[in-house]
Motif scaffolding. Structure first.
Motif, PDB file in Angstrom:
ATOM      1  N   CYS A 120       0.805  -1.228   0.000  1.00 42.93           N
ATOM      2  CA  CYS A 120       0.000   0.000   0.000  1.00 42.93           C
ATOM      3  C   CYS A 120       0.835   1.275   0.000  1.00 42.93           C
ATOM      4  O   CYS A 120       0.308   2.369   0.202  1.00 42.93           O
ATOM      5  N   SER A 121       2.134   1.154  -0.242  1.00 46.12           N
ATOM      6  CA  SER A 121       2.941   2.359  -0.443  1.00 46.12           C
ATOM      7  C   SER A 121       2.983   2.633  -1.947  1.00 46.12           C
ATOM      8  O   SER A 121       2.789   1.731  -2.754  1.00 46.12           O
ATOM      9  N   LEU A 122       3.214   3.890  -2.307  1.00 45.62           N
ATOM     10  CA  LEU A 122       3.279   4.250  -3.727  1.00 45.62           C
ATOM     11  C   LEU A 122       4.732   4.222  -4.180  1.00 45.62           C
ATOM     12  O   LEU A 122       5.474   5.183  -4.002  1.00 45.62           O
ATOM     13  N   LYS A 123       5.130   3.077  -4.726  1.00 44.27           N
ATOM     14  CA  LYS A 123       6.476   2.929  -5.277  1.00 44.27           C
ATOM     15  C   LYS A 123       6.369   3.014  -6.781  1.00 44.27           C
ATOM     16  O   LYS A 123       5.511   2.381  -7.397  1.00 44.27           O
ATOM     17  N   CYS A 124       7.259   3.822  -7.356  1.00 43.13           N
ATOM     18  CA  CYS A 124       7.236   4.050  -8.799  1.00 43.13           C
ATOM     19  C   CYS A 124       8.645   3.943  -9.350  1.00 43.13           C
ATOM     20  O   CYS A 124       9.620   4.221  -8.651  1.00 43.13           O
ATOM     21  N   GLN A 125       8.727   3.553 -10.616  1.00 41.61           N
ATOM     22  CA  GLN A 125      10.013   3.422 -11.286  1.00 41.61           C
ATOM     23  C   GLN A 125      10.117   4.480 -12.369  1.00 41.61           C
ATOM     24  O   GLN A 125       9.163   4.703 -13.127  1.00 41.61           O
ATOM     25  N   ALA A 126      11.264   5.119 -12.434  1.00 47.12           N
ATOM     26  CA  ALA A 126      11.515   6.101 -13.482  1.00 47.12           C
ATOM     27  C   ALA A 126      11.669   5.357 -14.803  1.00 47.12           C
ATOM     28  O   ALA A 126      12.479   4.428 -14.912  1.00 47.12           O
ATOM     29  N   LYS A 127      10.866   5.747 -15.797  1.00 48.61           N
ATOM     30  CA  LYS A 127      10.858   5.060 -17.090  1.00 48.61           C
ATOM     31  C   LYS A 127      12.255   5.063 -17.709  1.00 48.61           C
ATOM     32  O   LYS A 127      12.944   6.072 -17.723  1.00 48.61           O
ATOM     33  N   GLY A 128      12.659   3.885 -18.185  1.00 46.27           N
ATOM     34  CA  GLY A 128      13.951   3.742 -18.854  1.00 46.27           C
ATOM     35  C   GLY A 128      15.133   3.640 -17.914  1.00 46.27           C
ATOM     36  O   GLY A 128      16.275   3.653 -18.356  1.00 46.27           O
ATOM     37  N   THR A 129      14.876   3.545 -16.603  1.00 41.32           N
ATOM     38  CA  THR A 129      15.961   3.425 -15.624  1.00 41.32           C
ATOM     39  C   THR A 129      15.629   2.302 -14.648  1.00 41.32           C
ATOM     40  O   THR A 129      14.547   1.728 -14.691  1.00 41.32           O
ATOM     41  N   THR A 130      16.567   2.047 -13.749  1.00 39.80           N
ATOM     42  CA  THR A 130      16.316   1.091 -12.667  1.00 39.80           C
ATOM     43  C   THR A 130      15.939   1.807 -11.375  1.00 39.80           C
ATOM     44  O   THR A 130      15.765   1.163 -10.340  1.00 39.80           O
ATOM     45  N   LEU A 131      15.801   3.129 -11.434  1.00 40.64           N
ATOM     46  CA  LEU A 131      15.485   3.935 -10.254  1.00 40.64           C
ATOM     47  C   LEU A 131      14.054   3.671  -9.785  1.00 40.64           C
ATOM     48  O   LEU A 131      13.095   3.907 -10.520  1.00 40.64           O
ATOM     49  N   PRO A 137       4.012   7.426   1.195  1.00 39.45           N
ATOM     50  CA  PRO A 137       3.969   6.296   2.136  1.00 39.45           C
ATOM     51  C   PRO A 137       2.729   5.428   1.976  1.00 39.45           C
ATOM     52  O   PRO A 137       2.743   4.262   2.365  1.00 39.45           O
ATOM     53  N   LYS A 138       1.672   5.981   1.373  1.00 41.97           N
ATOM     54  CA  LYS A 138       0.476   5.179   1.138  1.00 41.97           C
ATOM     55  C   LYS A 138      -0.223   5.623  -0.139  1.00 41.97           C
ATOM     56  O   LYS A 138      -0.209   6.796  -0.490  1.00 41.97           O
ATOM     57  N   VAL A 139      -0.802   4.657  -0.819  1.00 38.57           N
ATOM     58  CA  VAL A 139      -1.589   4.928  -2.016  1.00 38.57           C
ATOM     59  C   VAL A 139      -2.950   5.463  -1.595  1.00 38.57           C
ATOM     60  O   VAL A 139      -3.321   5.400  -0.416  1.00 38.57           O
ATOM     61  N   LEU A 140      -3.720   5.953  -2.539  1.00 37.51           N
ATOM     62  CA  LEU A 140      -5.062   6.434  -2.242  1.00 37.51           C
ATOM     63  C   LEU A 140      -5.974   5.263  -1.890  1.00 37.51           C
ATOM     64  O   LEU A 140      -5.829   4.159  -2.429  1.00 37.51           O
ATOM     65  N   ASP A 141      -6.917   5.517  -0.978  1.00 38.35           N
ATOM     66  CA  ASP A 141      -7.874   4.479  -0.600  1.00 38.35           C
ATOM     67  C   ASP A 141      -8.573   3.941  -1.841  1.00 38.35           C
ATOM     68  O   ASP A 141      -8.958   4.692  -2.728  1.00 38.35           O
ATOM     69  N   GLY A 142      -8.737   2.638  -1.878  1.00 41.18           N
ATOM     70  CA  GLY A 142      -9.398   1.991  -3.005  1.00 41.18           C
ATOM     71  C   GLY A 142      -8.420   1.392  -4.000  1.00 41.18           C
ATOM     72  O   GLY A 142      -8.824   0.649  -4.889  1.00 41.18           O
ATOM     73  N   MET A 152      -7.930  -4.469  -0.956  1.00 41.42           N
ATOM     74  CA  MET A 152      -7.941  -3.028  -1.181  1.00 41.42           C
ATOM     75  C   MET A 152      -7.151  -2.304  -0.089  1.00 41.42           C
ATOM     76  O   MET A 152      -7.250  -2.653   1.087  1.00 41.42           O
ATOM     77  N   CYS A 153      -6.378  -1.284  -0.486  1.00 43.53           N
ATOM     78  CA  CYS A 153      -5.655  -0.460   0.475  1.00 43.53           C
ATOM     79  C   CYS A 153      -6.612   0.572   1.078  1.00 43.53           C
ATOM     80  O   CYS A 153      -7.301   1.289   0.352  1.00 43.53           O
ATOM     81  N   ILE A 154      -6.665   0.600   2.404  1.00 38.79           N
ATOM     82  CA  ILE A 154      -7.459   1.570   3.150  1.00 38.79           C
ATOM     83  C   ILE A 154      -6.541   2.168   4.208  1.00 38.79           C
ATOM     84  O   ILE A 154      -5.985   1.441   5.028  1.00 38.79           O
ATOM     85  N   SER A 155      -6.368   3.469   4.192  1.00 41.04           N
ATOM     86  CA  SER A 155      -5.506   4.157   5.162  1.00 41.04           C
ATOM     87  C   SER A 155      -4.113   3.542   5.237  1.00 41.04           C
ATOM     88  O   SER A 155      -3.539   3.412   6.310  1.00 41.04           O
ATOM     89  N   GLY A 156      -3.585   3.134   4.104  1.00 42.28           N
ATOM     90  CA  GLY A 156      -2.234   2.610   4.046  1.00 42.28           C
ATOM     91  C   GLY A 156      -2.088   1.149   4.437  1.00 42.28           C
ATOM     92  O   GLY A 156      -0.976   0.634   4.468  1.00 42.28           O
ATOM     93  N   LEU A 157      -3.210   0.480   4.736  1.00 45.74           N
ATOM     94  CA  LEU A 157      -3.155  -0.937   5.107  1.00 45.74           C
ATOM     95  C   LEU A 157      -3.948  -1.766   4.113  1.00 45.74           C
ATOM     96  O   LEU A 157      -5.022  -1.352   3.675  1.00 45.74           O
ATOM     97  N   CYS A 158      -3.428  -2.940   3.804  1.00 42.45           N
ATOM     98  CA  CYS A 158      -4.115  -3.838   2.883  1.00 42.45           C
ATOM     99  C   CYS A 158      -5.230  -4.552   3.620  1.00 42.45           C
ATOM    100  O   CYS A 158      -4.979  -5.283   4.576  1.00 42.45           O
TER     101      CYS A 158
END
Length: 185
Positions: A120-131, A137-142, A152-158
């Protein structure tokens, strides 16, 4: 799309499901009956317009001591399929950071899904890199915890749909026990 994507199959022990439903109603009514809680407030706006989101309702403890039970409850909402052009909800959240510099540079961010340690954290990768960066710290609810799951992630918890986890709906609630779900009106 229905609220319960996984449905009770023929042969599901309905007596067992009825027992869980009745015991759930009893537990909630005993919790509310103690008079230490104010009435539940109105439901919040849905976190999504389609694809299944979450809405919440709050209540206040009226005691000078602590109250037993929860002060927040959730229900699913916007349980209609999104149009194909809407794209992935986690990808939308990553792309919202495309116009924000990271270490002095702009990146096009793509979602990193299915993180077993913190889904439920928002981890993203930079396109074309390994970054790979945790942009929040948390994705949006739902947001779905995993791509091939109804969890479903609710308040940062699955919130795992397996086990007993009712989703309250405008026309009832979805009662899930392990992989079986039924709509209770």
């Amino acid at each position: 799309m229905e609220c319960c994507r996984r449905r009770a199959t023929p042969g599901t022990p309905l007596l067992f499901l009825a027992f869980l439903l009745l015991s759930s109603r009893t537990a909630r009514s005993e919790e509310d009956r103690d008079g230490l809680w104010d009435a539940w407030g109105p439901w919040s706006e849905c976190s999504r317009t389609c694809g299944g989101g979450a809405s919440y309702s709050l209540r206040r403890c009226l005691s000078s001591k602590s109250c037993e039970g929860r002060n927040i409850r959730y229900r699913t909402c916007s349980n209609v399929d999104c149009p194909p052009e809407a794209g992935d909800f986690r990808a939308q959240q990553c792309s919202a950071h495309n116009d924000v510099k990271h270490h002095g540079q702009f990146y096009e961010w793509l979602p990193v899904s299915n993180d077993p340690d913190n889904p439920c954290s928002l981890k993203c990768q930079a396109k074309g890199t390994t970054l790979v960066v945790e942009l929040a710290p948390k994705v949006l609810d739902g947001t779905r915890c995993y791509t091939e799951s109804l969890d479903m992630c609710i308040s940062g918890l699955c919130q795992v749909s397996a086990g007993f986890f009712p989703f309250y709906l405008s026309r009832g609630f979805c009662l899930c026990v392990n992989s079986f779900c039924i709509l209770i009106s």
